[in-house]
Design a protein around this motif. Structure first.
Motif, PDB file in Angstrom:
ATOM      1  N   LEU A 167       4.908   1.680   1.166  1.00 59.57           N
ATOM      2  CA  LEU A 167       5.942   2.308   0.342  1.00 59.57           C
ATOM      3  C   LEU A 167       6.642   3.420   1.106  1.00 59.57           C
ATOM      4  O   LEU A 167       7.862   3.576   1.019  1.00 59.57           O
ATOM      5  CB  LEU A 167       5.337   2.868  -0.948  1.00 59.57           C
ATOM      6  CG  LEU A 167       4.814   1.871  -1.970  1.00 59.57           C
ATOM      7  CD1 LEU A 167       4.176   2.616  -3.139  1.00 59.57           C
ATOM      8  CD2 LEU A 167       5.908   0.957  -2.446  1.00 59.57           C
ATOM      9  N   GLN A 168       5.877   4.203   1.859  1.00 60.34           N
ATOM     10  CA  GLN A 168       6.478   5.284   2.643  1.00 60.34           C
ATOM     11  C   GLN A 168       7.414   4.735   3.707  1.00 60.34           C
ATOM     12  O   GLN A 168       8.505   5.267   3.922  1.00 60.34           O
ATOM     13  CB  GLN A 168       5.372   6.134   3.271  1.00 60.34           C
ATOM     14  CG  GLN A 168       4.603   6.936   2.253  1.00 60.34           C
ATOM     15  CD  GLN A 168       3.351   7.578   2.820  1.00 60.34           C
ATOM     16  OE1 GLN A 168       2.772   7.104   3.788  1.00 60.34           O
ATOM     17  NE2 GLN A 168       2.908   8.659   2.180  1.00 60.34           N
ATOM     18  N   SER A 169       7.022   3.661   4.361  1.00 58.15           N
ATOM     19  CA  SER A 169       7.861   3.043   5.381  1.00 58.15           C
ATOM     20  C   SER A 169       9.120   2.447   4.762  1.00 58.15           C
ATOM     21  O   SER A 169      10.227   2.621   5.288  1.00 58.15           O
ATOM     22  CB  SER A 169       7.068   1.954   6.104  1.00 58.15           C
ATOM     23  OG  SER A 169       7.889   1.230   6.975  1.00 58.15           O
ATOM     24  N   LEU A 170       8.972   1.759   3.641  1.00 59.97           N
ATOM     25  CA  LEU A 170      10.112   1.151   2.968  1.00 59.97           C
ATOM     26  C   LEU A 170      11.079   2.211   2.460  1.00 59.97           C
ATOM     27  O   LEU A 170      12.295   2.029   2.515  1.00 59.97           O
ATOM     28  CB  LEU A 170       9.618   0.274   1.812  1.00 59.97           C
ATOM     29  CG  LEU A 170      10.656  -0.540   1.059  1.00 59.97           C
ATOM     30  CD1 LEU A 170      11.366  -1.516   2.002  1.00 59.97           C
ATOM     31  CD2 LEU A 170       9.999  -1.291  -0.078  1.00 59.97           C
ATOM     32  N   ALA A 171      10.549   3.333   1.986  1.00 53.22           N
ATOM     33  CA  ALA A 171      11.399   4.411   1.477  1.00 53.22           C
ATOM     34  C   ALA A 171      12.313   4.960   2.565  1.00 53.22           C
ATOM     35  O   ALA A 171      13.469   5.285   2.310  1.00 53.22           O
ATOM     36  CB  ALA A 171      10.538   5.529   0.900  1.00 53.22           C
ATOM     37  N   LYS A 172      11.817   5.044   3.792  1.00 58.85           N
ATOM     38  CA  LYS A 172      12.648   5.530   4.899  1.00 58.85           C
ATOM     39  C   LYS A 172      13.779   4.554   5.208  1.00 58.85           C
ATOM     40  O   LYS A 172      14.875   4.952   5.562  1.00 58.85           O
ATOM     41  CB  LYS A 172      11.797   5.767   6.135  1.00 58.85           C
ATOM     42  CG  LYS A 172      10.878   6.954   6.004  1.00 58.85           C
ATOM     43  CD  LYS A 172      10.005   7.129   7.221  1.00 58.85           C
ATOM     44  CE  LYS A 172       9.005   8.241   6.998  1.00 58.85           C
ATOM     45  NZ  LYS A 172       7.997   8.293   8.049  1.00 58.85           N
ATOM     46  N   ASP A 173      13.515   3.247   5.051  1.00 55.88           N
ATOM     47  CA  ASP A 173      14.554   2.247   5.294  1.00 55.88           C
ATOM     48  C   ASP A 173      15.598   2.248   4.184  1.00 55.88           C
ATOM     49  O   ASP A 173      16.788   2.090   4.447  1.00 55.88           O
ATOM     50  CB  ASP A 173      13.943   0.844   5.379  1.00 55.88           C
ATOM     51  CG  ASP A 173      13.091   0.655   6.620  1.00 55.88           C
ATOM     52  OD1 ASP A 173      13.249   1.445   7.572  1.00 55.88           O
ATOM     53  OD2 ASP A 173      12.254  -0.278   6.619  1.00 55.88           O
ATOM     54  N   THR A 188       0.858  -1.168   0.000  1.00 55.19           N
ATOM     55  CA  THR A 188       0.000   0.000   0.000  1.00 55.19           C
ATOM     56  C   THR A 188       0.904   1.230   0.000  1.00 55.19           C
ATOM     57  O   THR A 188       2.120   1.114   0.144  1.00 55.19           O
ATOM     58  CB  THR A 188      -0.886   0.019   1.250  1.00 55.19           C
ATOM     59  OG1 THR A 188      -0.043   0.119   2.399  1.00 55.19           O
ATOM     60  CG2 THR A 188      -1.748  -1.225   1.336  1.00 55.19           C
ATOM     61  N   LYS A 189       0.318   2.396  -0.112  1.00 50.32           N
ATOM     62  CA  LYS A 189       1.120   3.616  -0.088  1.00 50.32           C
ATOM     63  C   LYS A 189       1.847   3.747   1.248  1.00 50.32           C
ATOM     64  O   LYS A 189       3.002   4.155   1.287  1.00 50.32           O
ATOM     65  CB  LYS A 189       0.226   4.834  -0.336  1.00 50.32           C
ATOM     66  CG  LYS A 189       1.005   6.131  -0.357  1.00 50.32           C
ATOM     67  CD  LYS A 189       0.128   7.309  -0.671  1.00 50.32           C
ATOM     68  CE  LYS A 189       0.943   8.593  -0.662  1.00 50.32           C
ATOM     69  NZ  LYS A 189       0.115   9.759  -0.994  1.00 50.32           N
ATOM     70  N   ALA A 190       1.195   3.383   2.342  1.00 54.03           N
ATOM     71  CA  ALA A 190       1.844   3.467   3.665  1.00 54.03           C
ATOM     72  C   ALA A 190       3.058   2.549   3.731  1.00 54.03           C
ATOM     73  O   ALA A 190       4.089   2.915   4.303  1.00 54.03           O
ATOM     74  CB  ALA A 190       0.844   3.109   4.755  1.00 54.03           C
TER      75      ALA A 190
END
Length: 200
Positions: free
Chosen positions: A37-43, A33-35
C-alpha cells in the motif's frame, strides 16, 4: 563459527533482496500488505504518499489477519466509490427532471418531480424501496458466492462475476463490460484504468 554466522547473515539478507523481474511490466495488486500500500500510494499520489491516520493498514478485523483486513477495506473502498458515482448520476438525472416515459407504479402514479432527493425517496412506494434493497442484496450475494477466490483470501478486489445463464434464465448482461467493449483492451490500458479507479 564465524563462517556459519556469515552464511546465516547472507541467507537472511537475501530474503530482502529485490526479486528478479520477468519481461512483463509490474501490475497493480489489489490484495496487499501495508508495504504494498505504501509503494502504491507513492505511484498514485506522489504529493501526499501513504496517508493512514486511523492506522487501518495495521488492523486485523475478526482475527482474519492483516492482509485479509486490507482486502476487506479495499473491496469496501472500491464498492462504495462505485455506489457514490452511481448515486451522483442518479442525483443529476433527478435534479434535471429526467424520468422514465412510463408511470412509476401499476396504478399509473407518475414519477415524483420538483422534489429534493430525500423528498423523492420518501415519495416512492415502500415496495419500490424494498425492490431496491432486494436487488442490492442479490448483487452482494452473487459477488460472495460466484467469484473463484474471495477478496479477503487473495481474490481480485472490485471484481464482479458475470451472470451465468444456468442461474438466470436467458442470462444477463455482465455488469463490468455489458457490451463487450473492454475484452480486447490491452493489459497496459487495463492497468491504467485500474490505477485511475483506485486513485478516485
Amino acid at each position: 563459527m564465524k563462517l556459519a554466522i556469515a552464511a546465516l547473515l547472507a541467507t537472511s539478507a537475501a530474503a530482502f533482496a529485490p526479486a528478479a523481474q520477468s519481461g512483463r511490466s509490474a501490475t497493480t495488486q489489489l490484495h496487499e500488505t501495508k508495504a504494498d500500500l505504501q509503494s502504491l500510494a507513492k505511484d498514485l499520489n506522489p504529493a501526499i504518499g501513504f496517508y493512514d491516520p486511523l492506522g487501518l493498514a495495521d488492523a486485523d478485523f475478526w482475527g482474519s489477519g492483516n492482509e485479509a483486513t486490507i482486502g476487506f477495506l479495499r473491496e469496501a473502498e472500491v464498492k462504495h466509490g462505485r455506489i457514490a458515482m452511481f448515486a451522483f448520476v442518479g442525483y443529476i438525472v433527478h435534479a434535471n427532471g429526467i424520468t422514465w416515459p412510463w408511470p412509476m407504479t401499476l396504478e399509473g402514479d407518475a414519477f415524483p418531480t420538483g422534489l429534493s432527493p430525500p423528498e423523492a425517496w420518501d415519495a416512492i412506494p415502500d415496495i419500490a424501496k424494498l425492490q431496491i434493497f432486494w436487488f442490492v442484496g442479490f448483487l452482494e450475494f452473487w459477488r460472495e458466492v460466484a467469484c473463484d477466490k474471495h477478496y479477503m483470501k487473495g481474490g481480485k478486489i472490485g471484481e464482479f462475476p458475470a451472470f451465468d445463464a444456468k442461474f438466470i434464465p436467458g442470462g444477463a448482461l455482465n455488469l463490468y463490460d455489458p457490451f463487450g467493449r473492454n475484452k480486447n483492451m490491452s493489459e497496459e490500458q487495463k492497468e491504467k484504468r485500474l490505477r485511475a479507479e483506485i486513485n478516485n
